[in-house]
Design a protein around this motif. Structure first.
Motif, PDB file in Angstrom:
ATOM      1  N   VAL A  45       0.838  -1.205   0.000  1.00 54.08           N
ATOM      2  CA  VAL A  45       0.000   0.000   0.000  1.00 54.08           C
ATOM      3  C   VAL A  45       0.872   1.254   0.000  1.00 54.08           C
ATOM      4  CG1 VAL A  45      -1.642   1.353   1.363  1.00 54.08           C
ATOM      5  CG2 VAL A  45      -1.995  -1.096   1.066  1.00 54.08           C
ATOM      6  N   ASN A  46       1.918   1.264   0.827  1.00 53.55           N
ATOM      7  CA  ASN A  46       2.802   2.429   0.890  1.00 53.55           C
ATOM      8  C   ASN A  46       3.572   2.622  -0.406  1.00 53.55           C
ATOM      9  OD1 ASN A  46       3.382   3.879   3.787  1.00 53.55           O
ATOM     10  ND2 ASN A  46       2.397   1.893   4.010  1.00 53.55           N
ATOM     11  N   THR A  47       3.980   1.535  -1.033  1.00 50.94           N
ATOM     12  CA  THR A  47       4.686   1.633  -2.309  1.00 50.94           C
ATOM     13  C   THR A  47       3.782   2.228  -3.384  1.00 50.94           C
ATOM     14  OG1 THR A  47       6.030  -0.293  -1.718  1.00 50.94           O
ATOM     15  CG2 THR A  47       5.989   0.349  -4.022  1.00 50.94           C
ATOM     16  N   LEU A  48       2.532   1.785  -3.414  1.00 56.67           N
ATOM     17  CA  LEU A  48       1.586   2.331  -4.385  1.00 56.67           C
ATOM     18  C   LEU A  48       1.321   3.813  -4.113  1.00 56.67           C
ATOM     19  CD1 LEU A  48      -0.972  -0.612  -4.630  1.00 56.67           C
ATOM     20  CD2 LEU A  48       0.746   0.068  -6.318  1.00 56.67           C
ATOM     21  N   LEU A  49       1.230   4.187  -2.840  1.00 58.34           N
ATOM     22  CA  LEU A  49       1.017   5.598  -2.495  1.00 58.34           C
ATOM     23  C   LEU A  49       2.220   6.457  -2.877  1.00 58.34           C
ATOM     24  CD1 LEU A  49      -0.802   5.293   0.953  1.00 58.34           C
ATOM     25  CD2 LEU A  49      -1.759   6.144  -1.194  1.00 58.34           C
ATOM     26  N   LEU A  50       3.420   5.890  -2.764  1.00 59.19           N
ATOM     27  CA  LEU A  50       4.612   6.623  -3.201  1.00 59.19           C
ATOM     28  C   LEU A  50       4.555   6.879  -4.704  1.00 59.19           C
ATOM     29  CD1 LEU A  50       7.470   7.723  -2.385  1.00 59.19           C
ATOM     30  CD2 LEU A  50       8.354   5.519  -3.146  1.00 59.19           C
ATOM     31  N   ILE A  51       4.170   5.871  -5.470  1.00 58.71           N
ATOM     32  CA  ILE A  51       4.059   6.035  -6.922  1.00 58.71           C
ATOM     33  C   ILE A  51       3.022   7.094  -7.269  1.00 58.71           C
ATOM     34  CG2 ILE A  51       3.359   4.878  -9.060  1.00 58.71           C
ATOM     35  CD1 ILE A  51       4.549   2.307  -7.910  1.00 58.71           C
ATOM     36  N   VAL A  52       1.870   7.035  -6.596  1.00 66.52           N
ATOM     37  CA  VAL A  52       0.815   8.035  -6.835  1.00 66.52           C
ATOM     38  C   VAL A  52       1.322   9.431  -6.498  1.00 66.52           C
ATOM     39  CG1 VAL A  52      -1.453   8.841  -6.061  1.00 66.52           C
ATOM     40  CG2 VAL A  52      -1.088   6.419  -6.534  1.00 66.52           C
ATOM     41  N   GLY A  88       9.163  22.328   1.260  1.00 65.64           N
ATOM     42  CA  GLY A  88       8.016  22.566   2.122  1.00 65.64           C
ATOM     43  C   GLY A  88       7.271  21.282   2.468  1.00 65.64           C
ATOM     44  N   LEU A  89       7.081  20.415   1.482  1.00 63.41           N
ATOM     45  CA  LEU A  89       6.380  19.154   1.731  1.00 63.41           C
ATOM     46  C   LEU A  89       7.196  18.221   2.627  1.00 63.41           C
ATOM     47  CD1 LEU A  89       4.909  18.497  -1.838  1.00 63.41           C
ATOM     48  CD2 LEU A  89       3.604  18.960   0.253  1.00 63.41           C
ATOM     49  N   GLY A 123      -2.250   0.410   6.534  1.00 67.28           N
ATOM     50  CA  GLY A 123      -1.261   0.781   5.517  1.00 67.28           C
ATOM     51  C   GLY A 123      -1.561   2.135   4.912  1.00 67.28           C
ATOM     52  N   VAL A 124      -2.842   2.424   4.699  1.00 63.58           N
ATOM     53  CA  VAL A 124      -3.236   3.737   4.174  1.00 63.58           C
ATOM     54  C   VAL A 124      -2.933   4.827   5.195  1.00 63.58           C
ATOM     55  CG1 VAL A 124      -5.176   5.136   3.379  1.00 63.58           C
ATOM     56  CG2 VAL A 124      -4.994   2.745   2.666  1.00 63.58           C
ATOM     57  N   ALA A 125      -3.217   4.557   6.467  1.00 64.18           N
ATOM     58  CA  ALA A 125      -2.962   5.558   7.516  1.00 64.18           C
ATOM     59  C   ALA A 125      -1.473   5.862   7.647  1.00 64.18           C
ATOM     60  CB  ALA A 125      -3.520   5.060   8.849  1.00 64.18           C
ATOM     61  N   ILE A 126      -0.668   4.813   7.622  1.00 63.94           N
ATOM     62  CA  ILE A 126       0.785   5.014   7.674  1.00 63.94           C
ATOM     63  C   ILE A 126       1.268   5.701   6.404  1.00 63.94           C
ATOM     64  CG2 ILE A 126       3.015   3.819   7.738  1.00 63.94           C
ATOM     65  CD1 ILE A 126       1.643   1.618   9.373  1.00 63.94           C
ATOM     66  N   GLY A 127       0.597   5.388   5.290  1.00 61.01           N
ATOM     67  CA  GLY A 127       1.036   5.873   3.981  1.00 61.01           C
ATOM     68  C   GLY A 127       0.768   7.331   3.699  1.00 61.01           C
ATOM     69  N   VAL A 128       0.115   8.051   4.607  1.00 59.19           N
ATOM     70  CA  VAL A 128      -0.100   9.490   4.389  1.00 59.19           C
ATOM     71  C   VAL A 128       1.246  10.196   4.265  1.00 59.19           C
ATOM     72  CG1 VAL A 128      -1.008  11.604   5.406  1.00 59.19           C
ATOM     73  CG2 VAL A 128      -2.363   9.509   5.486  1.00 59.19           C
ATOM     74  N   ASN A 129       2.165   9.867   5.165  1.00 58.79           N
ATOM     75  CA  ASN A 129       3.500  10.464   5.086  1.00 58.79           C
ATOM     76  C   ASN A 129       4.210  10.049   3.803  1.00 58.79           C
ATOM     77  OD1 ASN A 129       3.299  11.786   7.551  1.00 58.79           O
ATOM     78  ND2 ASN A 129       4.141  10.065   8.693  1.00 58.79           N
ATOM     79  N   THR A 130       4.054   8.786   3.425  1.00 60.53           N
ATOM     80  CA  THR A 130       4.673   8.306   2.188  1.00 60.53           C
ATOM     81  C   THR A 130       4.114   9.030   0.971  1.00 60.53           C
ATOM     82  OG1 THR A 130       4.882   6.129   3.231  1.00 60.53           O
ATOM     83  CG2 THR A 130       5.206   6.235   0.858  1.00 60.53           C
ATOM     84  N   LEU A 135       4.869  12.996  -3.228  1.00 60.31           N
ATOM     85  CA  LEU A 135       4.484  14.252  -3.872  1.00 60.31           C
ATOM     86  C   LEU A 135       5.662  15.216  -3.923  1.00 60.31           C
ATOM     87  CD1 LEU A 135       2.112  15.866  -5.090  1.00 60.31           C
ATOM     88  CD2 LEU A 135       1.583  16.650  -2.767  1.00 60.31           C
ATOM     89  N   ALA A 136       6.410  15.278  -2.828  1.00 59.32           N
ATOM     90  CA  ALA A 136       7.605  16.139  -2.805  1.00 59.32           C
ATOM     91  C   ALA A 136       8.633  15.674  -3.824  1.00 59.32           C
ATOM     92  CB  ALA A 136       8.209  16.142  -1.391  1.00 59.32           C
ATOM     93  N   LEU A 137       8.872  14.374  -3.875  1.00 59.07           N
ATOM     94  CA  LEU A 137       9.842  13.837  -4.837  1.00 59.07           C
ATOM     95  C   LEU A 137       9.405  14.092  -6.268  1.00 59.07           C
ATOM     96  CD1 LEU A 137      10.781  10.410  -3.215  1.00 59.07           C
ATOM     97  CD2 LEU A 137      12.213  12.450  -3.354  1.00 59.07           C
TER      98      LEU A 137
END
Length: 199
Positions: A45-52, A88-89, A123-130, A135-137
């Motif tokens: 889930v975190n990997t997918l959120l990083l890609i998004v 900033g992010l 995983g979604v809750a943890i993935g907010v930071n990810t 988004l910053a990257l």
């Protein structure tokens, strides 16, 4: 960005998974094989959120995604809008983590991670930071050129740290969550400044 930088970033993001999974496993009896599946779920889930996040950053950045920051003559912190948004992010994520670590004794809500749906939502809750880091990257790197370098280390380290947290929780070992969170904050801030100032 090099693979080493992505590994360092993956470790910083995975420390939160270690803390959360440890807190849940302290109060929820879970088999180790089930713990492996839950760790893989959270990591995926975190990997997918990083890609998004990176994809959204590529779409929102001020300069085209196919132009690297090194190729522009305005690659410094003061006059590059992409750099400012990136910084900033990253600071926003560090402040969110710092706010959590400011509590005298950080405790984790004992979610029942033995259920797949709970692990997915966790995983979604943890993935907010990810997501915010992605988004910053996205304001700094194109997704197409960095998809494997950015996602593979995150998936591996988040799986390992999640499993480690479950193992420590099953054994009722204490974990100094505040110290690990502060360590993650320092890594994120150092990483943000290094990339923003020197690329």
């Amino acid at each position: 960005m090099s693979i080493i930088e992505f590994i360092i970033l993956a470790i910083a993001l995975s420390l939160e998974t270690l803390i959360v999974m440890h807190g849940c496993a302290l109060n929820t009896p879970i088999r180790l094989t089930k713990g492996v599946a839950e760790s893989l779920t959270v990591a995926l889930v975190n990997t997918l959120l990083l890609i998004v996040g990176i994809l959204l950053g590529n779409l929102l950045r001020f300069t085209p995604a196919d132009i690297s920051p090194e190729a522009t003559s305005t690659n410094n912190l003061l006059n590059d809008s992409d750099n400012l948004v990136y910084l900033g992010l990253m600071i926003l994520v560090a402040v969110r983590l710092l706010f959590r670590s400011s509590k005298k004794r950080r405790t984790v809500q004992p979610y029942d991670i033995s259920r797949f749906s709970t692990a997915l939502l966790l995983g979604v809750a943890i993935g907010v930071n990810t997501l915010f880091v992605g988004l910053a990257l996205g304001f700094r790197i194109p997704l197409a050129e960095n998809i494997w370098r950015s996602t593979v280390p995150l998936f591996i380290f988040m799986t390992l740290f999640g499993l480690l947290g479950i193992m420590l929780g099953r054994q009722k070992r204490e974990l100094r969550a505040q110290r690990y969170t502060l360590f993650a904050v320092l890594i994120l801030l150092a990483f943000a400044l290094k990339i923003a100032l020197w690329g």
